[in-house]
Design an enzyme around this catalytic site. Structure first.
Site, PDB file in Angstrom:
ATOM      1  N   CYS A   1     -31.034 -92.325 -53.684  1.00  0.00           N
ATOM      2  CA  CYS A   1     -31.911 -94.140 -53.651  1.00  0.00           C
ATOM      3  C   CYS A   1     -32.688 -94.258 -52.909  1.00  0.00           C
ATOM      4  O   CYS A   1     -33.306 -93.561 -51.918  1.00  0.00           O
ATOM      5  CB  CYS A   1     -30.906 -94.874 -53.753  1.00  0.00           C
TER       6      CYS A   1
ATOM      7  N   LEU B   1     -30.858 -94.757 -57.969  1.00  0.00           N
ATOM      8  CA  LEU B   1     -31.406 -92.962 -58.794  1.00  0.00           C
ATOM      9  C   LEU B   1     -30.052 -92.407 -59.161  1.00  0.00           C
ATOM     10  O   LEU B   1     -29.175 -91.783 -58.750  1.00  0.00           O
ATOM     11  CB  LEU B   1     -32.056 -91.987 -58.300  1.00  0.00           C
TER      12      LEU B   1
END
Length: 621
Positions: A2, A46
């Site tokens: 992320c 993500l």
């Protein structure tokens, strides 16, 4: 995997959104920020583990709020232990386990994590930030601490946006030598990096920052392992198998980057033990002198994987070169980032997680330079005047590689030689190349209890693996929202490799000896009976042919005048030497092109490109 952000400063919702949007590609699945007391923390997600929205971040656990980038691979075992001592969980994520571990073990929680991570926890009881970066620096962490405030981010663009920052000229000198800015510096004076293997505590009320080293690699020269070679091979095989196994846990599709070399083939073979017909991916270059895709295809066929090949030609390369600064928002000049970007771009349609073979060359002494520099070390026992005389003879040879060796012999010691060699030598085009040589960990070269081979290995792990390889892979994969996992960088394997006698890894020019022998039990040795070749692109030829006009346009005399520390006339001569075919100066040309693009981005003040809107559903906390 992320992008994280946080600050004690005062910004509008629009400003925070803009900062998150600058690295939205790192986490396209969900984006949010939250104001908690005196701080604001934000996250681009993500989704890899526990895809449910309950695991979205910023995540709150009791009086803690966390933003986290990465994976903790042993989180299930940790979770089981934490449940036994009274902690409860509402998600299946590793994020929640980190917060519970912090409550249970305090600052020492990082010692329990096996993974790649950069995280920050806001503790409302102590009104402080606690955070850490993984042992080997797989995940990035940038911060600013000035004027009574603290701000952090996964990438510097979010920190630099709309600020009048100053360029760190010393750091840029190092960039022109090494091809990246070594930690803890960044390209800006005001922005720093948390070093690998460090945690930090920032007390907001006191405006006090403390950075602490929580892990140090074992560097004794093979003094710990007491067994024989077969014992070591068996132990390494078990460690490798477990390192791969724990990295196969994901709630999304998963594959393996397969170049056909020793390291990636070993990872693919071990993955094939645990999952049926894994997807594998390789890059094919249209220039046959650089293409090794056939070797990857042969290994894939033997392992019965679902293999895919991505073609890289000059048009693809130019497209990625022109967008390079969007993802590499600090000067970074490893040309193999281009095929890494391409591989990530095309594999994203099939997988979200990919295992890689990164880390094997550093721990197991696999780089070709280890072999010939080990011989060169003997030459450095001669006085400098003798080496200069020998250098003058070698410099008469027409061979470019021999001429580089000749230049290297004129350096003061093997540490300086190694530094210059990594960057390509030939620095007449810089006003003061010596200014870029000094980086942290140069003291490794003066250690008396380590062999020269061991020094190279340790130095590479602390510098090249961290600053170059990890930066390249993180930005290339995150540019297209792929998570890359590197089993050979499991800290247990890195420590084990350092404990082995050198001849278990490098014996009679047999490099990565023990790693090869583990692989040959899985894939026959004849698949790898060829010279080692790095993962690189034909940029030398592109600059002389298809991209020649691009180079001349971008690196004109007027452009070079704007690059600090560059001798313009010498740089123009260096460029012409390359274009004429006299010498290979492609690495230096690439450094200049990357730097110019970075300069242009700074002049644009990192304005935000159109991005998906922040997704902020109402949450009950």
């Amino acid at each position: 995997m992320c992008g994280i952000y946080g600050t004690t400063g005062v910004y509008s919702d629009q400003d925070i959104t803009a900062k998150l949007n600058l690295m939205r590609f790192r986490g396209p699945d969900y984006s949010d920020f939250r104001r908690v007391g005196p701080v604001t923390v934000g996250h681009n997600r993500l989704a890899i583990v526990d895809l449910d929205k309950r695991s979205n971040q910023p995540f709150t656990y009791q009086h803690l709020t966390i933003v986290f980038n990465g994976e903790v691979y042993n989180y299930l075992a940790l979770k089981e232990n934490l449940i036994k001592i009274g902690y409860s969980f509402s998600t299946d994520s590793d994020t929640e386990v980190i917060t519970a571990a912090y409550l249970a073990y305090g600052d020492r929680c990082v010692e329990y994590f096996n993974g790649m991570f950069a995280f920050v926890i806001y503790d409302s009881k102590t009104n402080s930030f606690f955070g850490a970066r993984d042992r080997l620096g797989k995940k990035p962490f940038y911060y600013m601490h000035a004027a009574g405030g603290f701000e952090f981010s996964s990438q510097p663009a979010a920190l630099a946006r709309n600020k009048n920052l100053t360029t760190d000229t010393e750091a840029l000198n190092r960039y022109f030598i090494w091809g990246y800015v070594p930690e803890p510096a960044s390209a800006w004076n005001e922005i720093k990096k948390i070093p690998a293997g460090c945690s930090f505590r920032y007390h907001i009320d006191k405006d006090h920052l403390t950075i602490k080293k929580y892990w140090e690699m074992t560097t004794e020269n093979g003094s710990h392992f007491q067994g024989n070679y077969q014992d070591a091979k068996n132990n390494l095989s078990s460690l490798l198998d477990d390192a791969v196994k724990i990295r196969l846990g994901a709630d999304v599709s998963l594959g393996v980057f397969l170049s056909g070399g020793i390291d990636s083939s070993l990872i693919a073979a071990l993955a094939a033990r645990h999952i049926s017909k894994p997807k594998t991916f390789s890059v094919q270059f249209t220039d046959k002198n650089f293409d090794e895709s056939s070797y990857a295809a042969d290994v894939a066929k033997y392992l019965k994987t679902d293999h895919h090949t991505v073609v890289c030609d000059v048009s693809e390369g130019l497209s990625l070169i022109q967008d390079f600064g969007k993802y590499y928002d600090e000067p970074f000049a490893d040309p193999s980032a281009i095929p890494s970007l391409l591989l990530s771009k095309y594999t994203k349609s099939m997988v979200t997680v990919a295992l890689s073979g990164d880390g094997g060359d550093e721990s197991f002494m696999g780089y070709t330079r280890y072999r010939w520099l080990n011989h060169a070390d003997n030459l450095f026992k001669c006085p400098l005047p003798v080496r200069k005389w020998f250098s003058s003879l070698l410099s008469l040879a027409p061979n470019d590689k021999i001429q580089r060796i000749a230049q290297g012999l004129r350096t003061t010691d093997t540490g300086a030689l190694y530094a210059l060699m990594l960057g390509g030598l030939n620095y007449e085009w810089l006003d003061n190349p010596e200014a870029g040589l000094a980086v942290p960990f140069m003291d490794v070269w003066s250690k008396k209890d380590m062999s020269f081979l061991q020094k190279m290995s340790v130095f590479d792990i602390k510098t090249y693996l961290n600053g170059d390889i990890n930066t390249k892979v993180d930005r290339a994969t995150m540019a297209f929202a792929i998570e890359a996992r590197a089993p050979l960088m499991d800290y247990r394997i890195v420590n084990f490799a350092q404990q082995l006698p050198v001849d278990f890894k490098f014996k009679a020019n047999n490099q990565k000896r023990i790693l090869k022998d583990v692989l040959y039990d899985l894939v026959p040795a004849h698949y790898f009976d060829r010279p080692k070749r790095g993962f690189s692109i034909p940029i030398r030829h592109w600059f002389r042919n298809e991209l020649k006009e691009y180079v001349l346009d971008e690196l004109s005399a007027s452009s070079l005048k704007n690059i600090p520390g560059v001798n313009v006339q010498a740089a123009l001569t260096m460029i012409q030497e390359h274009l004429s075919g006299k010498h290979n100066r492609s690495l230096h040309i690439w450094k200049l092109l990357v730097f110019k693009q970075w300069q242009q981005n700074q002049r644009l003040k990192l304005s935000v490109n159109p991005a998906p809107p922040i997704i902020r559903p109402s949450l009950t906390v």
